[in-house]
Write an enzyme that holds these catalytic residues in place. Structure first.
Site, PDB file in Angstrom:
ATOM      1  N   ARG A  53       0.855  -1.223  -0.086  1.00 59.09           N
ATOM      2  CA  ARG A  53      -0.078   0.061  -0.162  1.00 59.09           C
ATOM      3  C   ARG A  53       0.937   1.265  -0.087  1.00 59.09           C
ATOM      4  NH1 ARG A  53      -2.339   3.739  -1.080  1.00 59.09           N
ATOM      5  NH2 ARG A  53      -4.229   4.641   0.284  1.00 59.09           N
ATOM      6  N   HIS A  56       1.454   7.011   1.904  1.00 52.79           N
ATOM      7  CA  HIS A  56       0.103   7.746   1.857  1.00 52.79           C
ATOM      8  C   HIS A  56      -0.166   8.327   3.293  1.00 52.79           C
ATOM      9  CE1 HIS A  56      -1.128   3.944   3.323  1.00 52.79           C
ATOM     10  NE2 HIS A  56      -2.161   4.515   3.857  1.00 52.79           N
ATOM     11  N   HIS A  58      -3.829   9.996   5.793  1.00 50.84           N
ATOM     12  CA  HIS A  58      -5.041  10.219   6.129  1.00 50.84           C
ATOM     13  C   HIS A  58      -5.214  11.374   6.540  1.00 50.84           C
ATOM     14  CE1 HIS A  58      -5.431   5.990   5.100  1.00 50.84           C
ATOM     15  NE2 HIS A  58      -4.389   5.801   5.922  1.00 50.84           N
ATOM     16  N   GLU A  63      -5.182   5.738  12.280  1.00 49.39           N
ATOM     17  CA  GLU A  63      -5.242   4.218  11.837  1.00 49.39           C
ATOM     18  C   GLU A  63      -4.780   3.226  12.723  1.00 49.39           C
ATOM     19  OE1 GLU A  63      -3.856   3.422   7.872  1.00 49.39           O
ATOM     20  OE2 GLU A  63      -2.816   1.791   8.382  1.00 49.39           O
ATOM     21  N   GLU A 125     -11.271   7.071   0.790  1.00 51.76           N
ATOM     22  CA  GLU A 125     -10.178   7.487  -0.207  1.00 51.76           C
ATOM     23  C   GLU A 125     -10.272   8.857  -0.587  1.00 51.76           C
ATOM     24  OE1 GLU A 125      -8.194   5.049  -0.196  1.00 51.76           O
ATOM     25  OE2 GLU A 125      -9.458   3.434   0.351  1.00 51.76           O
TER      26      GLU A 125
HETATM   27 MN    MN Z   1      -3.178   4.021   6.049  1.00 47.74          MN
END
Ligand code: MN
Ligand code: MN
Length: 345
Positions: A53, A56, A58, A63, A125
Site C-alpha cells: 500500500r 500515503h 489520512h 489508523e 479514499e
Molecule cells: Mn493508511
C-alpha cells in the site's frame, strides 16, 4: 438521522466487491457504505509478498490495525522528522496518528491479511492522500525542481495514483544500506496484542485489550479481541466514551443494539461481518454457534470505558432494585451480586 433512517448495525464487509490492484486487495466500509457507522470506518486488506500500500496519509483519521495472518512491514514519518520501520505478524496491532505519512508492505511468506480501523466514519479514499497522486497533481516543473529530476525524468513517474504496487520483498539490509537518514527499527508503533495474558472468564471466554495505557502512541483508539465459548454471552453493557466497531473473525453471534425509547435492533453475524454500536447505546454479544466466536473490536477513544449490567445491579441496594422493578426481596436477591463481564452458557 439515527432514529429515523438507521435500520442495520451490520455490514457484510467480506462479501463486498473488492478494489484490486497490483499486489493487493482491499474492501472498505465507511459511513457511505454502512450508514450506522458514523464514528468509525474499517477496511479489510490483503497484500501479497512484496505488495505494498503505497506511501500515503489520512487527513481526517488515525489508523489502528490488527494482523489476522501473514507478515508485513510498515514505514512511518513523524512531523519531527523521526521515522520508524516496524514488522508485524498475526495478533499484532499498529497505530498511526492522523496525518502521518506511512506505507505497508507484505513481506511473506504468503498473503498478509489485516483489518484497519479508522477513528472517523467519514474516512474514505477522498481523505487519503497518496504520494504518486500528490506528485502528479503539481506542475511538472515543480515536481522536477523538488525532486531534482529533469522534465523527462518526471515523465517516467506514474501518471495516476498507484495505490497498490508490487515491489521486492524487503530484507533488513535494505533498511540500513541506503545513504538516507536511518529509520529506527522500532516497536513504537507495534503492540503484540495476542501475546498479552488475557482476562479469562472460566467457561465463558477471554478478552485481550490494548489502550493508550499499554500502547502509549495510541492516544485516540483502543482495541480488543474477545473469544466467546459456545452459548456464552458478553453481557449487556455500554461504552460511555466511544463508538464500537466489530469484525467477526470466526464463528457466529447475535447482537442487539438498544437505542432507547423502545428502539432496538437484533441482528446475526457471521465470519467476515462488521458490527457497529454507537457511543452509549446498550448492547450484548452472544455466541450462537458450536465453535468459539472470535471478535476484533475497535473503539474511537484511547481510554476504555464500559458499564456492565451485572456490576451496575450489584452495586445498588436490593431495596432500590425491589422498588425499581416492583419485585419481591426474594427475586431481587437473585440478580447478579458481582460483575460477570462474560456469562457462560
Ligand atoms: Mn493508511
Ligand atoms: Mn461493547
Amino acid at each position: 438521522m439515527m432514529e429515523k433512517e438507521i435500520l442495520s448495525f451490520k455490514y457484510q464487509l467480506e462479501k463486498k466487491e473488492p478494489r484490486l490492484g497490483s499486489g493487493g486487495i482491499t474492501r472498505g466500509a465507511s459511513v457511505h457504505d454502512f450508514p450506522a457507522s458514523t464514528g468509525i470506518a474499517g477496511v479489510s486488506m490483503r497484500l501479497e509478498p512484496g505488495g505494498m500500500r503505497e506511501l500515503h496519509w489520512h487527513a481526517n483519521a488515525a489508523e489502528w490495525a490488527y494482523v489476522l495472518s501473514g507478515h508485513c512491514r510498515t514505514t512511518i514519518i513523524h512531523p519531527d522528522g523521526s521515522s520508524y520501520i516496524d514488522t508485524f505478524g498475526p495478533g499484532d496491532t499498529w497505530y498511526f496518528p492522523k496525518g502521518y505519512g506511512h506505507s505497508i508492505q507484505g513481506i511473506g511468506p504468503g498473503e498478509c491479511h489485516f483489518i484497519l480501523i479508522f477513528d472517523n466514519g467519514d474516512f474514505s479514499e477522498d481523505h487519503t492522500f497518496s504520494i504518486t497522486d500528490f506528485i502528479r497533481s503539481v506542475p511538472k516543473e515543480i515536481a522536477a525542481q523538488n525532486l531534482g529530476l529533469s522534465l523527462e525524468e518526471v515523465d517516467l513517474l506514474p501518471k495516476k495514483e498507484v495505490y497498490f504496487a508490487l515491489g521486492d520483498v524487503p530484507d533488513d539490509a535494505s533498511c540500513i544500506s541506503s545513504p538516507r537518514p536511518i529509520p529506527e527499527l522500532s516497536s513504537k508503533h507495534r503492540y503484540p496484542l495476542d501475546a498479552q495474558q488475557p482476562r479469562r472468564i472460566p467457561g465463558g471466554g477471554t478478552q485481550r485489550l490494548v489502550t493508550s495505557t499499554e500502547f502509549p502512541i495510541s492516544t485516540t483508539m483502543s482495541g480488543s479481541v474477545i473469544e466467546l465459548q459456545p452459548g456464552a454471552l458478553r453481557e449487556m453493557h455500554w461504552h460511555p466514551n466511544a463508538d464500537e466497531w466489530q469484525y467477526y473473525i470466526s464463528g457466529t453471534a447475535e447482537m442487539t443494539v438498544f437505542l432507547a425509547e423502545g428502539k432496538a435492533v437484533t441482528e446475526h453475524f457471521e465470519t467476515g461481518d462488521v458490527g457497529y454500536v454507537p457511543m452509549g447505546a446498550g448492547h450484548y454479544i452472544k455466541n450462537t454457534g458450536e465453535d468459539v466466536c472470535r471478535i476484533l473490536i475497535g473503539f474511537n477513544n484511547g481510554h476504555y470505558e464500559a458499564i456492565d449490567l451485572s456490576e451496575w445491579l450489584a452495586t445498588n441496594p436490593e431495596a432500590l432494585l425491589q422498588g425499581n422493578f416492583g419485585i419481591s426481596k426474594n427475586l431481587a436477591e437473585k440478580f447478579p451480586s458481582q460483575k460477570l463481564f462474560i456469562k457462560p452458557k
